[in-house]
Design an enzyme around this catalytic site. Sequence first.
Site, PDB file in Angstrom:
ATOM      1  N   CYS A 186      -3.055  -1.347   9.946  1.00 18.57           N
ATOM      2  CA  CYS A 186      -2.162  -0.845   8.906  1.00 18.57           C
ATOM      3  C   CYS A 186      -2.159   0.674   8.995  1.00 18.57           C
ATOM      4  O   CYS A 186      -3.217   1.305   8.880  1.00 18.57           O
ATOM      5  CB  CYS A 186      -2.685  -1.295   7.544  1.00 18.57           C
ATOM      6  SG  CYS A 186      -1.811  -0.584   6.135  1.00 18.57           S
TER       7      CYS A 186
ATOM      8  N   TYR B 285       0.825  -1.206   0.000  1.00 20.65           N
ATOM      9  CA  TYR B 285       0.000   0.000   0.000  1.00 20.65           C
ATOM     10  C   TYR B 285       0.865   1.265   0.000  1.00 20.65           C
ATOM     11  O   TYR B 285       0.481   2.301  -0.505  1.00 20.65           O
ATOM     12  CB  TYR B 285      -0.889   0.039   1.251  1.00 20.65           C
ATOM     13  CG  TYR B 285      -2.110  -0.845   1.211  1.00 20.65           C
ATOM     14  CD1 TYR B 285      -2.387  -1.675   0.121  1.00 20.65           C
ATOM     15  CD2 TYR B 285      -3.010  -0.848   2.272  1.00 20.65           C
ATOM     16  CE1 TYR B 285      -3.521  -2.480   0.107  1.00 20.65           C
ATOM     17  CE2 TYR B 285      -4.147  -1.636   2.267  1.00 20.65           C
ATOM     18  CZ  TYR B 285      -4.400  -2.454   1.189  1.00 20.65           C
ATOM     19  OH  TYR B 285      -5.527  -3.239   1.185  1.00 20.65           O
ATOM     20  N   GLY B 286       2.012   1.156   0.626  1.00 25.17           N
ATOM     21  CA  GLY B 286       2.858   2.336   0.809  1.00 25.17           C
ATOM     22  C   GLY B 286       3.374   2.941  -0.480  1.00 25.17           C
ATOM     23  O   GLY B 286       3.834   4.085  -0.489  1.00 25.17           O
TER      24      GLY B 286
ATOM     25  N   CYS C  72       4.559   1.607  10.911  1.00 29.97           N
ATOM     26  CA  CYS C  72       4.093   0.631   9.926  1.00 29.97           C
ATOM     27  C   CYS C  72       4.010  -0.673  10.697  1.00 29.97           C
ATOM     28  O   CYS C  72       4.961  -1.032  11.405  1.00 29.97           O
ATOM     29  CB  CYS C  72       5.090   0.505   8.773  1.00 29.97           C
ATOM     30  SG  CYS C  72       4.731  -0.885   7.677  1.00 29.97           S
ATOM     31  N   THR C  73       2.887  -1.354  10.586  1.00 29.29           N
ATOM     32  CA  THR C  73       2.697  -2.543  11.421  1.00 29.29           C
ATOM     33  C   THR C  73       3.644  -3.684  11.047  1.00 29.29           C
ATOM     34  O   THR C  73       3.811  -4.627  11.826  1.00 29.29           O
ATOM     35  CB  THR C  73       1.235  -3.031  11.352  1.00 29.29           C
ATOM     36  OG1 THR C  73       0.859  -3.199   9.978  1.00 29.29           O
ATOM     37  CG2 THR C  73       0.307  -2.030  12.016  1.00 29.29           C
TER      38      THR C  73
END
Length: 266
Positions: free
Chosen positions: A77, A45-46, A191-192
Amino acid sequence: MPIDPAAPILMFDSGVGGLSVLAALRRVLPQAPVIYVADNAGLPYGQKTEAEVAARVSGLLGRMTERLRPRLVCIACNTASTIALAAVRDVLEVPIVGTVPAIKPAAALTQTGVIGLLGTEATIRQGYVDRLEAEFAADKVLLRHGAPDLVTAAEAQLRGHPVDQAAIDRAVAALRAMPHGDRIDTVVLACTHFPLIAEALGAAFGPGVRLIDGADGIARRIAWLTRDQHFERRAPDLALFTRDEAGLGELSSALAASGLGRSDVF
Ligand code: DGL
């Protein structure tokens, strides 16, 4: 209507990062049935635009809540939460708990006044982060670095591959090279995925640097929101992926260690 005791908590991430939040949830609510959803078809996603992340997360969570009937959704997230939390809350009726960078506790802990923040490239540019900084760390120095390689490193580590030391060293060096970076004493893992490689990150920063993340706070929030509810696990907890891929088999021991006894493709 009373909540079915078998209704799951749905925990959502682009990949395995949310397992760091699930671990914290297991400590406070071991009896809660969980469905863990990894949107591996959308990872990372980043590296996506805000519009792509928002559309993807709202669409998927809409379909999933309809089909899986969770009692609560946790967006485990930071990228998805900092971009799409408000939009998702607007459209879904189920309670949503998001994940936001732990800037507030970091500001309370730092002695030097210099905080590092490691996140995805999408997260570190969000207005949400600017607002947290203005509210809780206006008198501190917050140094942000986007480290997509660390997402890849965490995904690989959970598949049983050795930790990518070069990626870790690059991220640490990038923060240290910023003005005041030599005085960082607290690093927010925004960030997880990153708590999954915290040991290697901690070693690379060296003693005197504390790494913090929001997982325990999220778990406490979920426990509070469900405090009057009953839980009953009638089947092993499920991990769902949005795409079948060769490497999924390599994740089986990490999933089992997180209490996810079954997996499937959504
Ligand atoms: N785990 C996600 C987060 O907390 C990001 C990983 C990705 O880039 O998809 O931001």
